[in-house]
Design an enzyme around this catalytic site. Structure first.
Site, PDB file in Angstrom:
ATOM      1  N   LYS A   1      -9.175  -8.409   8.089  1.00 58.75           N
ATOM      2  CA  LYS A   1      -9.800  -8.675   9.379  1.00 58.75           C
ATOM      3  C   LYS A   1      -9.750  -7.429  10.255  1.00 58.75           C
ATOM      4  O   LYS A   1      -8.896  -6.550  10.068  1.00 58.75           O
ATOM      5  CB  LYS A   1      -9.142  -9.866  10.081  1.00 58.75           C
ATOM      6  CG  LYS A   1      -7.775  -9.598  10.665  1.00 58.75           C
ATOM      7  CD  LYS A   1      -7.288 -10.824  11.421  1.00 58.75           C
ATOM      8  CE  LYS A   1      -5.865 -10.646  11.916  1.00 58.75           C
ATOM      9  NZ  LYS A   1      -5.783  -9.858  13.161  1.00 58.75           N
TER      10      LYS A   1
ATOM     11  N   HIS B   1       0.824  -1.209   0.000  1.00 57.27           N
ATOM     12  CA  HIS B   1       0.000   0.000   0.000  1.00 57.27           C
ATOM     13  C   HIS B   1       0.861   1.263   0.000  1.00 57.27           C
ATOM     14  O   HIS B   1       0.536   2.252  -0.647  1.00 57.27           O
ATOM     15  CB  HIS B   1      -0.963  -0.006   1.193  1.00 57.27           C
ATOM     16  CG  HIS B   1      -2.205  -0.813   0.932  1.00 57.27           C
ATOM     17  ND1 HIS B   1      -2.221  -2.185   1.027  1.00 57.27           N
ATOM     18  CD2 HIS B   1      -3.459  -0.451   0.540  1.00 57.27           C
ATOM     19  CE1 HIS B   1      -3.445  -2.622   0.723  1.00 57.27           C
ATOM     20  NE2 HIS B   1      -4.205  -1.598   0.424  1.00 57.27           N
TER      21      HIS B   1
END
Lengths: 295, 193
Positions: free
Chosen positions: B103, B36
């Site tokens: 998650k 990212h």
């Protein structure tokens, strides 16, 4: 003088790593089964626990890691007088690199300055190995694999904590633990197991908290005050309703394990080591005849 | 159980609601922390065909390399998503990514981004690595393996009936917000009486 066969021990350590990564201990599985039973039919929590139990069986049957984050490998090694620590360290590292080759462990050691992954899970401070000498005539290796998600929600408080109204006593300890678990939500892969270190300096306090996580789920604290507090905390924390993975449910923590150590008059630290449900720990003893047994 | 086939349209994704259980099949790509950061600094064109109308999986797998040079996933559960909070809304909008799978949920910035660009947050079960690796039927390719290392590389994978739950949708719904609001109340009572 305690002697051992180095080549054999390296293989025995590799087996310890394989067990830790792929085979969840019996006492932990039983706790998860109990949590599964405790959730209502048709709930998200029930379904999550069901999938978790299937995953545990699959990992064991196929000898593959339960979780891809095979974590910091934390060793506590207890040695008789005269056993060298450097040799044992190098054998543990050798077994670690081999475990990466066999896909039991992920290469998990990243250079903090360059961002470069060492590729074999070995680096400065990785794996983490803590030695203690003892009076027994055998060596014990305790190993826990602790993933990054639960380590990231682990924390340390300094009492008093004005915002939480937490003073320098066991009631204050209780309050900061409730706060920590509420802040963690599902992020540490709930339901968690808490290792708590009370007192010490900052470093000793965290290590004390982690050491508590080597206890069995079912044991009782030898200190009666802490035994009472462990039970109370487990009950109260499960009222939070965070549930498995933070989906909501009756089980937010499966156990609380507390220990204390002396502190400076000026300091009162409470360290909370949050362990995920994939509570991977095994131990191995090596006796003077070169025989090992695993637990 | 709702079956989703990738690539998927914005309209189909906007139909999903918080609490829906889904099974995903098709091609997606893994990307986590270093990936990212890299995207945010470079916005590479080569990711466009991989990401458009597809999904990003927050996962750093345990992999196995075979003798013929091909790869397979051995363990592949989700990692914590909130670390990508600074980047994710912009990444999803720029590349037309329809979902991220991870998650722990994400924050307000991502929730607003899901509504704006048409996306959902899918929660997989942490620690379900052995089972989820079985859902990864093929490793199609890997990008930047040398630079980023195994856990952080972009793994272009084909999944089959990969299970997840919609915990943040494109209508502002977030299971994480409602669970936290409840537990905050309980914690307040336990701490302050």
């Amino acid at each position: 003088m305690f002697q051992y066969d180095e080549r054999k021990l390296k293989d025995q350590l590799l087996e310890l790593i394989r067990l830790a990564a792929t085979d969840l201990p019996k006492d932990v599985v039983e706790s998860i089964q109990a949590a599964h039973t405790d959730e209502p039919e048709g709930s998200a929590a029930k379904s999550v626990f069901g999938m978790i139990l299937k995953n545990i069986e699959l990992a064991r049957a196929e000898s593959t890691p339960i979780c891809q984050d095979t974590g910091t490998n934390i060793y506590l090694v207890y040695i008789p007088e005269g056993v060298g620590m450097r040799k044992l360290t190098s054998l543990i590292k050798e077994a670690t690199a081999e475990a990466v080759d066999k896909s039991y462990l992920r290469p998990n050691a990243v250079d903090s300055l360059t961002g470069k992954n060492s590729g074999n899970n070995i680096g400065e401070g990785q794996p983490f190995i803590h030695f203690e000498e003892w009076d027994n005539d055998f060596i014990e290796f305790k190993l826990m694999l602790k993933g990054g998600g639960c380590e990231n929600v682990s924390t340390q408080y300094k009492l008093p904590d004005v915002g939480l109204g937490a003073g320098r006593d066991l009631d204050g300890v209780y309050k900061v633990i409730v706060d920590a678990v509420n802040q963690a939500q599902g992020l540490g892969c709930a339901p968690g197991i808490l290792g708590i270190g009370i007192g010490g300096d900052r470093a000793a306090s965290h290590l004390g908290a982690k050491t508590q996580l080597f206890r069995k789920m079912t044991d009782t604290n030898s200190n009666p005050d802490l035994a009472v507090l462990e039970t109370k905390l487990k009950g109260d924390l499960n009222k939070l309703g965070v549930g498995p993975m933070g989906f909501g449910g009756n089980t937010t923590v499966m156990g609380v394990k507390m220990g204390s150590m002396h502190r400076l008059p000026a300091s009162f630290f409470v360290s909370i080591s949050y362990m995920c449900w994939a509570y991977r720990r095994h131990s191995m003893t090596l006796n003077i005849k070169g025989e090992v047994s695993y637990d | 159980m709702i079956k989703l086939q990738l690539p998927i349209s914005e309209a189909a994704i906007r139909e999903l609601k918080m609490g829906d259980e889904v099974l995903i099949s098709g091609l997606m790509v893994t990307a986590r922390d270093a990936a990212h950061k890299y995207i945010h600094e470079n916005w590479p064109d080569w990711l466009k065909p991989i990401m458009e109308n597809s999904m990003i999986y927050h996962c750093g797998p345990v992999v196995k390399k075979h003798e013929d040079g091909s790869w397979s996933f051995v363990a592949a559960g989700p990692t914590t998503s909130i670390r990508e909070e600074p980047y994710e809304a912009a990444v999803m909008e720029y590349y037309k990514v329809r979902a991220v799978i991870g998650k722990g949920g994400m924050g307000e910035k991502t929730l607003a981004g899901l509504a704006k660009s048409g996306g959902v947050y899918l929660h997989a079960i942490g620690g379900l690595a052995a089972s989820l690796a079985k859902s990864v039927v093929k490793v199609k390719d890997v990008y930047m393996l040398e630079e980023l290392g195994v856990p952080e590389a972009f793994w272009h994978i084909e999944v089959k009936e990969f299970p997840a739950v919609v915990t943040m949708d494109s209508h502002g719904g977030s299971l994480h917000k409602s669970i936290k609001a409840h537990s905050d109340e309980v914690a307040k009572k336990l701490i302050f009486g």
